[in-house]
Scaffold this active site. Structure first.
Site, short mmCIF file in Angstrom:
data_model
loop_
_atom_site.label_atom_id
_atom_site.label_comp_id
_atom_site.label_asym_id
_atom_site.label_seq_id
_atom_site.Cartn_x
_atom_site.Cartn_y
_atom_site.Cartn_z
CE LYS A 40 97.27 107.52 48.99
NZ LYS A 40 98.34 106.57 48.61
CD GLU B 191 105.09 108.59 51.09
OE1 GLU B 191 104.02 108.22 50.57
OE2 GLU B 191 105.67 107.95 51.99
CG ASP C 100 96.26 103.94 49.59
OD1 ASP C 100 96.27 104.62 48.55
OD2 ASP C 100 97.08 104.09 50.51
CD GLU D 273 101.87 103.69 46.22
OE1 GLU D 273 102.87 103.15 45.69
OE2 GLU D 273 101.62 103.60 47.44
CG ASP E 267 99.04 101.11 50.44
OD1 ASP E 267 99.40 102.16 51.01
OD2 ASP E 267 99.55 100.72 49.37
CB SER E 268 100.33 103.09 55.72
OG SER E 268 99.15 103.84 55.93
#
Ligand code: KIV
Length: 281
Positions: free
Chosen positions: A120, A189, A90, A122, A51-52
């Site tokens: 993925k 991270e 993401d 978080e 999602d970056s």
């Protein structure tokens, strides 16, 4: 690495085998087909449509605004460029935290329409129930602990996580909970190396570090960061393997100057017509 290894399709199972054999897992982000093709050709094991993409490619301030539709669009493009790497997409902010059904729909579309092989998301204990649901419908899930960019406002910035003993204990507990919920790997991270080493030893699934030292089972970086394509500063953990932005800027500036001065296009880049055709026009 042998050619045989490079050509074999990577699966969640191969990543677990790599952990057991002590082989480092290589992961990179990609957001478009040509970059994915390069990453795939280089033999990278995991491609993450991070999602970056929000801040790296779409011009957003951070990862919070990116939508499932935007993620799907980029996932489809990356899938077209990839053949060997495990393709992970993401889950964007708010696509999985509120409503498990929404999470199943979004992840299902990433797999069914986008070509993703895993997603993925978080977080720790709070996302364990939704991870279980996703695994139940056969969507492999990668966890993400430590500096979780979707929580930037709560964390008060992009800071190293897990330096205090309480934070470190919670991260280890969360890692175990994620494993119990069924994740096939966990991204760590911006975590101190000692903590990343402990988590890596104590969980049975591979850890993929970004700013978490070399004790993790693998490493991931944002591809634009390691290629030196961005204009701004990069975190300490980024190693620049190329410095492409200045080369791109120089090329664009030379093109601009040549067009302004009438030097481009010259004869080498210009079509001409046979004289007969020209005469008849
Ligand atoms: O979105 C992303 O690029 C990521 C990596 C930094 C792990 O989550």
């Amino acid at each position: 690495m042998s050619r045989m290894t490079i050509s074999k399709k990577v699966t969640t199972r191969s990543l677990l085998d790599m952990k057991h054999k002590g082989e480092n897992i290589v992961a990179l982000t990609a957001y478009d087909a040509p970059t994915a093709a390069l990453v795939n050709e280089a033999g990278v094991d995991v491609i993450l449509v991070g999602d970056s993409v929000a801040n790296v490619k779409l011009g957003y301030e951070n990862t919070l605004p990116v939508t499932p539709e935007e993620m799907l669009h980029h996932t489809k493009a990356v899938a077209r460029g990839n053949s060997r790497a495990l393709l992970v997409a993401d889950m964007p902010y708010l696509s999985y935290e509120i409503d498990a059904l929404e999470a199943l729909r979004v992840a299902g579309r990433f797999v069914k329409e986008g070509g993703a092989e895993a997603v993925k998301l978080e977080g720790g204990i709070e996302v364990a129930p939704v991870i279980k649901e996703l695994v139940r419908i056969n969507v492999p899930v990668m966890g993400h602990l430590g500096l979780t960019p979707q929580a930037v406002n709560k964390l008060g910035g992009f800071k190293v996580q897990g330096r205090r003993p309480q934070e470190a204990d919670k991260m280890l507990t969360d890692a175990r909970i994620l494993e119990g919920a069924g994740v096939f790997a966990i991204v760590l991270e911006a975590v101190p190396e000692e903590l990343a080493r402990e988590i890596t030893k104590k969980v049975g699934v591979p850890t993929i570090g970004i700013g978490a030292g070399k004790a993790c089972d693998g490493q991931i970086l944002v591809v634009d960061d390691m290629l030196g394509m961005g204009a701004g500063p990069v975190p300490k953990f980024v190693k620049r393997y190329a410095d492409l932005r200045p080369a791109m800027l120089d090329a664009i500036k030379r093109y601009t100057a040549e067009v302004r001065a009438g030097g481009f296009p010259g004869p080498d880049h210009t079509y001409t017509s046979p004289s007969k055709t020209r005469a008849s026009q």
